[in-house]
Write a protein that holds these residues in place. Structure first.
Motif, PDB file in Angstrom:
ATOM      1  N   PRO A  42       0.853  -1.203   0.000  1.00 42.93           N
ATOM      2  CA  PRO A  42       0.000   0.000   0.000  1.00 42.93           C
ATOM      3  C   PRO A  42       0.885   1.248   0.000  1.00 42.93           C
ATOM      4  CG  PRO A  42      -0.735  -1.547   1.669  1.00 42.93           C
ATOM      5  CD  PRO A  42       0.538  -2.093   1.115  1.00 42.93           C
ATOM      6  N   VAL A  43       0.610   2.150  -0.925  1.00 40.48           N
ATOM      7  CA  VAL A  43       1.527   3.266  -1.166  1.00 40.48           C
ATOM      8  C   VAL A  43       1.672   4.150   0.069  1.00 40.48           C
ATOM      9  CG1 VAL A  43       1.944   5.295  -2.592  1.00 40.48           C
ATOM     10  CG2 VAL A  43       1.050   3.228  -3.633  1.00 40.48           C
ATOM     11  N   PHE A  44       0.548   4.584   0.640  1.00 50.56           N
ATOM     12  CA  PHE A  44       0.625   5.501   1.784  1.00 50.56           C
ATOM     13  C   PHE A  44       0.622   4.785   3.126  1.00 50.56           C
ATOM     14  CE2 PHE A  44      -1.175   8.235  -1.523  1.00 50.56           C
ATOM     15  CZ  PHE A  44      -0.291   9.296  -1.452  1.00 50.56           C
ATOM     16  N   GLY A  45       0.094   3.594   3.166  1.00 57.17           N
ATOM     17  CA  GLY A  45      -0.100   2.918   4.447  1.00 57.17           C
ATOM     18  C   GLY A  45       1.089   2.134   4.948  1.00 57.17           C
ATOM     19  N   ALA A  46       1.933   1.659   4.066  1.00 58.11           N
ATOM     20  CA  ALA A  46       3.039   0.800   4.493  1.00 58.11           C
ATOM     21  C   ALA A  46       4.310   1.621   4.673  1.00 58.11           C
ATOM     22  CB  ALA A  46       3.278  -0.299   3.461  1.00 58.11           C
ATOM     23  N   GLY A  47       5.061   1.260   5.673  1.00 57.69           N
ATOM     24  CA  GLY A  47       6.369   1.877   5.869  1.00 57.69           C
ATOM     25  C   GLY A  47       6.326   3.347   6.219  1.00 57.69           C
ATOM     26  N   ILE A  48       5.442   3.724   7.136  1.00 58.70           N
ATOM     27  CA  ILE A  48       5.345   5.129   7.548  1.00 58.70           C
ATOM     28  C   ILE A  48       6.681   5.585   8.130  1.00 58.70           C
ATOM     29  CG2 ILE A  48       4.145   6.754   9.063  1.00 58.70           C
ATOM     30  CD1 ILE A  48       2.386   5.744   6.870  1.00 58.70           C
ATOM     31  N   HIS A  49       7.346   4.705   8.847  1.00 55.86           N
ATOM     32  CA  HIS A  49       8.633   5.064   9.446  1.00 55.86           C
ATOM     33  C   HIS A  49       9.661   5.371   8.349  1.00 55.86           C
ATOM     34  CE1 HIS A  49       8.803   0.766   8.648  1.00 55.86           C
ATOM     35  NE2 HIS A  49      10.131   0.855   8.635  1.00 55.86           N
ATOM     36  N   ARG A  50       9.627   4.639   7.232  1.00 58.18           N
ATOM     37  CA  ARG A  50      10.553   4.920   6.125  1.00 58.18           C
ATOM     38  C   ARG A  50      10.210   6.245   5.459  1.00 58.18           C
ATOM     39  NH1 ARG A  50       9.504   1.602   2.322  1.00 58.18           N
ATOM     40  NH2 ARG A  50       8.417   0.044   3.507  1.00 58.18           N
ATOM     41  N   GLN A  51       8.914   6.532   5.343  1.00 56.61           N
ATOM     42  CA  GLN A  51       8.502   7.798   4.745  1.00 56.61           C
ATOM     43  C   GLN A  51       8.998   8.974   5.577  1.00 56.61           C
ATOM     44  OE1 GLN A  51       4.311   7.902   3.923  1.00 56.61           O
ATOM     45  NE2 GLN A  51       4.311   5.805   3.131  1.00 56.61           N
ATOM     46  N   VAL A  52       8.830   8.869   6.878  1.00 54.31           N
ATOM     47  CA  VAL A  52       9.287   9.945   7.771  1.00 54.31           C
ATOM     48  C   VAL A  52      10.809  10.051   7.740  1.00 54.31           C
ATOM     49  CG1 VAL A  52       9.393  10.685  10.179  1.00 54.31           C
ATOM     50  CG2 VAL A  52       7.253   9.809   9.239  1.00 54.31           C
ATOM     51  N   LEU A  53      11.477   8.919   7.763  1.00 55.75           N
ATOM     52  CA  LEU A  53      12.944   8.908   7.758  1.00 55.75           C
ATOM     53  C   LEU A  53      13.501   9.541   6.490  1.00 55.75           C
ATOM     54  CD1 LEU A  53      15.638   7.909   9.044  1.00 55.75           C
ATOM     55  CD2 LEU A  53      15.372   5.894   7.595  1.00 55.75           C
ATOM     56  N   LEU A  54      12.997   9.138   5.335  1.00 53.06           N
ATOM     57  CA  LEU A  54      13.535   9.676   4.075  1.00 53.06           C
ATOM     58  C   LEU A  54      13.163  11.143   3.879  1.00 53.06           C
ATOM     59  CD1 LEU A  54      13.120   6.628   1.708  1.00 53.06           C
ATOM     60  CD2 LEU A  54      15.202   7.519   2.728  1.00 53.06           C
ATOM     61  N   ALA A  55      11.983  11.546   4.327  1.00 56.98           N
ATOM     62  CA  ALA A  55      11.624  12.965   4.242  1.00 56.98           C
ATOM     63  C   ALA A  55      12.523  13.799   5.150  1.00 56.98           C
ATOM     64  CB  ALA A  55      10.160  13.152   4.613  1.00 56.98           C
ATOM     65  N   THR A  56      12.784  13.313   6.346  1.00 60.81           N
ATOM     66  CA  THR A  56      13.668  14.032   7.272  1.00 60.81           C
ATOM     67  C   THR A  56      15.090  14.078   6.737  1.00 60.81           C
ATOM     68  OG1 THR A  56      12.311  13.269   9.104  1.00 60.81           O
ATOM     69  CG2 THR A  56      14.478  14.132   9.649  1.00 60.81           C
ATOM     70  N   LEU A  57      15.555  12.977   6.199  1.00 60.04           N
ATOM     71  CA  LEU A  57      16.891  12.941   5.615  1.00 60.04           C
ATOM     72  C   LEU A  57      17.013  13.932   4.452  1.00 60.04           C
ATOM     73  CD1 LEU A  57      19.644  11.490   5.677  1.00 60.04           C
ATOM     74  CD2 LEU A  57      18.716   9.924   3.970  1.00 60.04           C
ATOM     75  N   GLY A  58      15.987  13.992   3.614  1.00 52.74           N
ATOM     76  CA  GLY A  58      15.993  14.949   2.516  1.00 52.74           C
ATOM     77  C   GLY A  58      16.020  16.385   3.008  1.00 52.74           C
ATOM     78  N   CYS A  59      15.266  16.685   4.065  1.00 52.58           N
ATOM     79  CA  CYS A  59      15.265  18.041   4.626  1.00 52.58           C
ATOM     80  C   CYS A  59      16.640  18.415   5.174  1.00 52.58           C
ATOM     81  CB  CYS A  59      14.219  18.164   5.726  1.00 52.58           C
ATOM     82  SG  CYS A  59      12.547  18.247   5.121  1.00 52.58           S
ATOM     83  N   VAL A  60      17.280  17.499   5.861  1.00 52.54           N
ATOM     84  CA  VAL A  60      18.597  17.777   6.449  1.00 52.54           C
ATOM     85  C   VAL A  60      19.637  17.993   5.350  1.00 52.54           C
ATOM     86  CG1 VAL A  60      20.462  16.748   7.799  1.00 52.54           C
ATOM     87  CG2 VAL A  60      18.121  16.637   8.627  1.00 52.54           C
ATOM     88  N   VAL A  61      19.628  17.130   4.342  1.00 49.00           N
ATOM     89  CA  VAL A  61      20.584  17.282   3.240  1.00 49.00           C
ATOM     90  C   VAL A  61      20.336  18.589   2.493  1.00 49.00           C
ATOM     91  CG1 VAL A  61      21.265  16.307   1.007  1.00 49.00           C
ATOM     92  CG2 VAL A  61      21.036  14.827   2.991  1.00 49.00           C
ATOM     93  N   GLY A  62      19.064  18.915   2.248  1.00 48.03           N
ATOM     94  CA  GLY A  62      18.736  20.172   1.568  1.00 48.03           C
ATOM     95  C   GLY A  62      19.172  21.390   2.363  1.00 48.03           C
TER      96      GLY A  62
END
Length: 111
Positions: A42-62
């Motif tokens: 499920p696109v939005f339902g699975a791996g919420i922790h990965r979604q948060v992690l990669l979004a946070t990582l992208g913000c920090v790198v940016g």
């Protein structure tokens, strides 16, 4: 090579939500969504922790990329101002304003 030298500490920090951090945070979140889609989860339902992690990582790198870009621009500005200060004869102000007609040559059509 150091990502940011110590002299960059004298610059004010960029805002936390700047263009680079928002775009790369969004790209990180979209990469997590694409990973879910490619693996038939499920696109939005699975791996919420990965979604948060990669979004946070992208913000920090940016954020850090914008910080480095501001440092590089400040360094170039400092070097240009120093050059202008040492060579004032190359940057004299003009005495009078010229009109655009005085700058351009007369038009001669070619036939």
């Amino acid at each position: 090579m150091v990502f940011l030298p110590d002299e960059s500490r004298s610059l004010p920090p960029p805002p936390l939500l700047n263009k680079g951090s928002v775009w790369l945070g969004f790209a990180g979140w979209m990469s997590a969504l694409l990973d879910n889609a490619f693996n038939h989860r499920p696109v939005f339902g699975a791996g919420i922790h990965r979604q948060v992690l990669l979004a946070t990582l992208g913000c920090v790198v940016g954020y850090h990329l914008v910080k480095r870009a501001e440092y590089m621009h400040a360094k170039v500005d400092r070097e240009l101002c120093e050059y202008i200060r040492h060579h004032p004869e190359d940057f004299r102000r003009s005495t009078g304003k010229k009109r655009i007609g005085q700058l351009l040559e007369d038009f001669q059509p070619v036939r």
